[in-house]
Design an enzyme around this catalytic site. Structure first.
Site, mmCIF file in Angstrom:
data_model
loop_
_atom_site.group_PDB
_atom_site.id
_atom_site.type_symbol
_atom_site.label_atom_id
_atom_site.label_comp_id
_atom_site.label_asym_id
_atom_site.label_seq_id
_atom_site.Cartn_x
_atom_site.Cartn_y
_atom_site.Cartn_z
ATOM 1 N N ARG A 1 -7.517 0.975 -6.097
ATOM 2 C CA ARG A 1 -7.565 -0.350 -5.475
ATOM 3 C C ARG A 1 -8.096 -0.268 -4.052
ATOM 4 O O ARG A 1 -8.677 -1.218 -3.544
ATOM 5 C CB ARG A 1 -6.165 -0.976 -5.444
ATOM 6 N N LYS B 1 -11.256 -2.043 3.317
ATOM 7 C CA LYS B 1 -10.830 -2.970 2.253
ATOM 8 C C LYS B 1 -10.203 -4.223 2.872
ATOM 9 O O LYS B 1 -10.537 -5.346 2.498
ATOM 10 C CB LYS B 1 -9.820 -2.289 1.352
ATOM 11 N N ASN B 2 -9.333 -4.038 3.855
ATOM 12 C CA ASN B 2 -8.569 -5.175 4.376
ATOM 13 C C ASN B 2 -9.348 -6.038 5.359
ATOM 14 O O ASN B 2 -8.863 -7.102 5.755
ATOM 15 C CB ASN B 2 -7.248 -4.690 4.995
ATOM 16 N N ASP C 1 0.750 0.947 6.676
ATOM 17 C CA ASP C 1 -0.127 1.500 5.628
ATOM 18 C C ASP C 1 -0.361 2.996 5.794
ATOM 19 O O ASP C 1 -0.998 3.608 4.943
ATOM 20 C CB ASP C 1 -1.471 0.764 5.615
ATOM 21 N N ARG D 1 7.186 -10.022 -0.453
ATOM 22 C CA ARG D 1 5.936 -10.491 0.171
ATOM 23 C C ARG D 1 5.678 -11.984 -0.070
ATOM 24 O O ARG D 1 4.747 -12.377 -0.742
ATOM 25 C CB ARG D 1 4.765 -9.637 -0.299
ATOM 26 N N CYS E 1 5.488 -7.670 -5.194
ATOM 27 C CA CYS E 1 4.706 -6.503 -5.596
ATOM 28 C C CYS E 1 5.610 -5.297 -5.386
ATOM 29 O O CYS E 1 6.725 -5.414 -4.895
ATOM 30 C CB CYS E 1 3.412 -6.426 -4.807
HETATM 31 C C1 EPZ Z 1 -1.668 -7.044 4.918
HETATM 32 O O1 EPZ Z 1 -0.811 -7.565 3.921
HETATM 33 C C2 EPZ Z 1 -2.376 -5.856 4.284
HETATM 34 N N1 EPZ Z 1 -3.149 -6.312 3.141
HETATM 35 C C3 EPZ Z 1 -1.346 -4.819 3.840
HETATM 36 O O2 EPZ Z 1 -2.068 -3.686 3.362
HETATM 37 C C4 EPZ Z 1 -0.539 -4.394 5.065
HETATM 38 O O3 EPZ Z 1 0.467 -3.482 4.648
HETATM 39 C C5 EPZ Z 1 0.107 -5.617 5.715
HETATM 40 O O4 EPZ Z 1 -0.910 -6.591 6.044
HETATM 41 C C6 EPZ Z 1 0.845 -5.271 6.995
HETATM 42 O O5 EPZ Z 1 -0.019 -4.654 7.883
HETATM 43 C C7 EPZ Z 1 -4.336 -6.933 3.369
HETATM 44 O O6 EPZ Z 1 -4.754 -7.115 4.492
HETATM 45 C C8 EPZ Z 1 -5.085 -7.359 2.156
HETATM 46 P P1 EPZ Z 1 1.750 -9.557 6.121
HETATM 47 P P2 EPZ Z 1 -0.138 -9.017 4.139
HETATM 48 O O7 EPZ Z 1 1.591 -10.975 5.727
HETATM 49 O O8 EPZ Z 1 -1.005 -9.874 4.950
HETATM 50 C C9 EPZ Z 1 6.216 -11.042 5.738
HETATM 51 C C10 EPZ Z 1 -2.642 -1.981 1.878
HETATM 52 O O9 EPZ Z 1 -2.003 -0.946 1.635
HETATM 53 N N2 EPZ Z 1 5.638 -12.343 5.397
HETATM 54 O O10 EPZ Z 1 1.227 -9.112 7.435
HETATM 55 O O11 EPZ Z 1 0.311 -9.494 2.800
HETATM 56 C C11 EPZ Z 1 5.939 -9.987 4.677
HETATM 57 O O12 EPZ Z 1 6.917 -10.053 3.650
HETATM 58 C C12 EPZ Z 1 -1.915 -3.301 1.982
HETATM 59 O O13 EPZ Z 1 -3.882 -2.027 2.089
HETATM 60 C C13 EPZ Z 1 6.475 -13.426 5.185
HETATM 61 O O14 EPZ Z 1 7.696 -13.308 5.282
HETATM 62 O O15 EPZ Z 1 1.130 -8.625 4.999
HETATM 63 C C14 EPZ Z 1 6.021 -8.695 5.473
HETATM 64 O O16 EPZ Z 1 7.385 -8.332 5.611
HETATM 65 C C15 EPZ Z 1 -0.464 -3.182 1.564
HETATM 66 N N3 EPZ Z 1 5.943 -14.637 4.866
HETATM 67 C C16 EPZ Z 1 5.482 -9.090 6.852
HETATM 68 O O17 EPZ Z 1 5.564 -10.527 6.909
HETATM 69 C C17 EPZ Z 1 4.584 -14.819 4.764
HETATM 70 O O18 EPZ Z 1 4.134 -15.959 4.485
HETATM 71 C C18 EPZ Z 1 4.038 -8.692 7.079
HETATM 72 O O19 EPZ Z 1 3.300 -9.182 5.981
HETATM 73 C C19 EPZ Z 1 3.742 -13.710 4.974
HETATM 74 C C20 EPZ Z 1 4.284 -12.484 5.305
#
Ligand code: EPZ
Length: 420
Positions: free
Chosen positions: A399, A22-23, A307, A121, A116
């Site tokens: 999802r 998915k990701n 995850d 996030r 969420c």
């Molecule tokens: C991706 O989310 C995945 N989703 C998530 O999988 C996964 O948990 C996550 O990466 C971490 O591995 C997809 O790829 C669609 P991040 P993403 O930006 O990109 C902070 C699932 O279960 N952050 O890597 O949204 C954020 O709050 C889902 O399949 C900021 O502060 O995660 C978090 O603490 C859930 N500012 C950390 O970074 C930003 O602009 C990592 O978030 C962006 C992120």
């Protein structure tokens, strides 16, 4: 609404085919915005998030066609550049269209995804990077309004935090930018690697693929031709079924899987007593009859993935001893704990650290899914709980898991989908 009725069983047996990731699929679908041709994508998983993103692209004017074993996406007819709240609110990964649409059209409006269940996030890092590339970003009435009338300019970007979709967004924006973009502290997840590999194979030169420093040579807003490709296997789906084998002490074989993407997960399962037989595209788990406790800290790839945290927390309830699980990426990713406690799990939470005092006898009851991976943790617990467990609100599960109950039925689980 649907729910899953599950009987605790003694053991499972057989083979499970893993679906496409998915990701990986989500950024790869957004990537079609960079193409001048109709792009054929194979091995997309049949999950709600993929349908949502394809619907978003169709709403913007693209043409999506579902064939036997592939989907073609033609964005040459894309005319709209506003991703509205009604879709974005259902899937925050819609933000992945921001970079490519802005890079291609010079303007884009995307509803702020909002928080969420698992955390606030924010997308500040995405926006800051686009501003560094010359975009003018305004936040108005819950929307990101981004403009870059002369296109985006390559520059040196240093992410304060490692962000998976942030890296993907900026790689796609940089692909059409004028000049070279260097992204330091880039995410190295296999899903980001595949996006870079596909772009590399189709006219966007990227150095450092798989490392924390990516260098992208932009095409100066020239669209690219993208040849047909197949999405990599879903390492989180695979990890979830490995946990199913471990928790029910069943030997299971996974097909269409890449063990190289599961290093940290396999290592932790080995620490807990399982052994494995691994080939280039299969993994067989040989579970131990006694599950050892474990210490886990979730971090960015290649460390242990957040995850998989919920699934291992469920597994730890069956370990003989105390396990410690620390969640470092999201501030609210323990909502499965209260549901597991209702089944009889002995878990205590202190901030972002869960202490699991196994081994717990779990009893079936009604439980409620709260987010995607929490749902799969409840399924794992239900597989070993005494009696019947009904898992409600499984739209969360749908999802990200393709045909979960059918795949588990295929190896002997007593699990059926019913209507509330
Ligand atoms: C991706 O989310 C995945 N989703 C998530 O999988 C996964 O948990 C996550 O990466 C971490 O591995 C997809 O790829 C669609 P991040 P993403 O930006 O990109 C902070 C699932 O279960 N952050 O890597 O949204 C954020 O709050 C889902 O399949 C900021 O502060 O995660 C978090 O603490 C859930 N500012 C950390 O970074 C930003 O602009 C990592 O978030 C962006 C992120």
């Amino acid at each position: 609404m649907d729910y899953l009725k599950t009987q605790g069983i003694k053991s499972l047996h057989g083979t499970i085919k893993i679906s496409g990731a998915k990701n990986a699929s989500l950024p790869l679908i957004a990537m079609t915005i960079l193409a001048k041709n109709s792009v054929s994508i194979k091995n997309l998983p049949n999950v709600a998030d993929i349908k949502t993103l394809l619907k978003l692209l169709s709403n913007l004017g693209a043409k999506c066609e579902f064939l036997q074993d592939s989907v073609t996406v033609d964005t040459s007819t894309l005319s709209e550049t506003k991703a509205t709240y009604d879709i974005v609110k259902t899937m925050r990964a819609s933000i992945l269209v921001l970079g490519p649409i802005l890079a291609r059209f010079g303007h884009c409006e995307v509803s702020l995804p909002g928080g969420c269940a698992i955390g606030q996030r924010p997308i500040d890092l995405h926006l800051k990077a686009l501003e560094m590339m010359g975009a003018v970003i305004k936040i108005k009435a819950g929307y990101v309004q981004a403009t870059a009338p002369n296109g985006l300019k390559g520059c040196n970007i240093n992410f304060d935090k490692i962000t998976v979709t942030g890296t993907a967004n900026i790689v796609m924006a940089a692909a059409l930018a004028h000049g070279v973009t260097t992204i330091t502290n880039a995410a190295r997840e296999p899903e980001v690697v595949q996006l870079c590999e596909i772009l590399n194979e189709n006219g966007v030169h990227i150095d450092g693929v798989g490392t924390a420093v990516l260098t992208v040579q932009g095409t100066n807003q020239k669209l690219i031709n993208i040849k047909e490709f197949s999405v990599i296997p879903d390492r989180i789906e695979a990890g979830t079924y490995l946990c199913a084998g471990a928790i029910t002490k069943s030997e299971l074989t996974l097909e269409n899987v890449n063990a190289k993407h599961l290093g940290a997960v396999i290592a932790k399962l080995e620490e807990m007593g399982s052994t494995f037989t691994i080939t280039p595209d299969t993994i067989t788990i040989h579970p131990s009859q006694v599950i050892k406790p474990v210490k886990i800290i979730t971090q960015e790839y290649p460390a242990f993935p957040t995850d998989m945290q919920a699934q291992f927390l469920a597994l730890a309830t069956q370990a003989d001893g105390t396990s410690i699980i620390e969640e470092r990426l999201f501030e609210n990713r323990f909502m499965h704990v209260s549901e597991l406690q209702r089944m009889g799990a002995d878990i205590s939470l202190n901030g972002n650290v869960a202490t699991v005092n196994g081994k717990n006898k779990l009893s079936g009851t009604d439980v409620m899914a709260t987010d995607l991976r929490a749902s799969s943790a409840l399924v794992l617990a239900a597989l070993v709980a005494e009696g019947e467990t009904n898992i409600h609100r499984i739209y969360h599960l749908d999802r990200g898991y393709d045909s979960l109950e059918q795949k588990l039925q295929g190896v002997g689980a007593k699990i059926t989908r019913l209507k509330e």
